[in-house]
Design a protein around this motif. Sequence first.
Motif, PDB file in Angstrom:
ATOM      1  N   SER A   1      -4.003  -0.959  11.577  1.00 40.57           N
ATOM      2  CA  SER A   1      -3.365  -1.672   9.543  1.00 40.57           C
ATOM      3  C   SER A   1      -4.953  -2.482   8.587  1.00 40.57           C
TER       4      SER A   1
ATOM      5  N   LEU B   1      -6.505   0.783   7.997  1.00 43.15           N
ATOM      6  CA  LEU B   1      -5.616   2.046   6.688  1.00 43.15           C
ATOM      7  C   LEU B   1      -6.083   0.898   6.042  1.00 43.15           C
ATOM      8  N   ALA B   2      -5.538  -0.468   5.288  1.00 43.89           N
ATOM      9  CA  ALA B   2      -6.230  -1.106   4.118  1.00 43.89           C
ATOM     10  C   ALA B   2      -7.512  -1.174   3.780  1.00 43.89           C
TER      11      ALA B   2
ATOM     12  N   TYR C   1      -7.593   2.363   2.221  1.00 46.33           N
ATOM     13  CA  TYR C   1      -7.264   2.587   0.516  1.00 46.33           C
ATOM     14  C   TYR C   1      -8.284   1.899  -0.188  1.00 46.33           C
TER      15      TYR C   1
ATOM     16  N   ILE D   1       0.877  -1.172  -0.222  1.00 51.86           N
ATOM     17  CA  ILE D   1       0.318   0.328  -0.051  1.00 51.86           C
ATOM     18  C   ILE D   1       0.824   1.350   0.061  1.00 51.86           C
TER      19      ILE D   1
ATOM     20  N   HIS E   1       2.292   5.042   0.349  1.00 52.11           N
ATOM     21  CA  HIS E   1       2.201   5.716   1.702  1.00 52.11           C
ATOM     22  C   HIS E   1       1.254   6.779   1.353  1.00 52.11           C
TER      23      HIS E   1
ATOM     24  N   SER F   1      -6.054   9.605   1.861  1.00 50.87           N
ATOM     25  CA  SER F   1      -7.232   8.815   1.482  1.00 50.87           C
ATOM     26  C   SER F   1      -7.589   9.081   2.836  1.00 50.87           C
TER      27      SER F   1
ATOM     28  N   THR G   1       1.760  -1.538   5.338  1.00 51.70           N
ATOM     29  CA  THR G   1       1.154  -1.212   7.023  1.00 51.70           C
ATOM     30  C   THR G   1       1.516  -2.498   7.400  1.00 51.70           C
TER      31      THR G   1
ATOM     32  N   GLU H   1      -0.543   8.259  -0.906  1.00 47.84           N
ATOM     33  CA  GLU H   1      -1.593   7.754  -1.814  1.00 47.84           C
ATOM     34  C   GLU H   1      -2.934   7.392  -1.237  1.00 47.84           C
ATOM     35  N   LEU H   2      -1.998   6.253   0.594  1.00 49.91           N
ATOM     36  CA  LEU H   2      -2.939   6.529   1.827  1.00 49.91           C
ATOM     37  C   LEU H   2      -3.415   7.171   2.330  1.00 49.91           C
ATOM     38  N   THR H   3      -2.056   7.615   2.897  1.00 50.44           N
ATOM     39  CA  THR H   3      -2.577   9.710   3.957  1.00 50.44           C
ATOM     40  C   THR H   3      -2.721   9.999   3.166  1.00 50.44           C
TER      41      THR H   3
END
Length: 268
Positions: free
Chosen positions: A254, A257-258, A261, A196, A198, A204, A247, A200-202
């Motif tokens: 996790s 967060l998964a 995303y 994943i 970071h 989101s 993550t 793009e995740l942050t």
Amino acid sequence: MEGSGPDSGRFGRSRGEEIGLLATPEKIRTLQRKLYVKAKGEPDFRFYLLYDKVWRTDILEHAYRLCRANGGAAGVDRETFEGIESREDGPEGWLGILATELREESYRPQAVRRVMIPKPDGGERPLGIPTIRDRVAQQTARLVVEPIFEADFEPNAYGYRPKRGALDAVNEVRAAVMRGESHVVDADLSAYFDTIPHPELTRSVARRISDRKMLRLIKMWLKAPVEETDAEGRKTLTGGKGSKAGTPQGGVLSPLLANIYIHRLLKT
């Protein structure tokens, strides 16, 4: 705390009391309900006052109970729940120190211990084991932010969500077949947790959260180094601040967060 050890004080968990202790206290449920309703009613709203909740005594205590109920091996510091509960000041004193670190923003996560566990069909997969201290801190954050993102998630998504599981997904598929639907798409995301990205995740996460302190806390967990042990017993650290993806599978936060995303994919 009244007494010490695993069967005393507010943290005691005799078999008859364990279910009641793990039920979400009403004050926390009220907070979660308010966050969910606000997020559901205002899809574009960004929450800006969240960090002060992660060091609330009641949320920390509930997070500790949840983590202890899940058990798990010790992290890199080798601290155990038995060790915490044998302290003179018990879990309350231990949680008080963590609360102070979070409140004063001196908290820093420790490395995540990585172990390889066998897959049922052969091969191995990595499992991250944070310290108990980091598990509890992550659990407090999850208790606060999960209701916000639950308001956004698709109703037909079942993985790693509260009060949902594989059996619910099977029942949904069965109902779809009974309705006459016959097309199935079978896809497997290889090494999903480890890949994943970071940035793009942050982004989101920040779509719903503008609280800089909370965002910083989540980013610290993403950037925590990973401790690995080779075949000869030598320990090495990888990842850390230079890490740009992943993550740890096994981290308390996790799964959420998964889901945050992958929500982008489910919306398309």
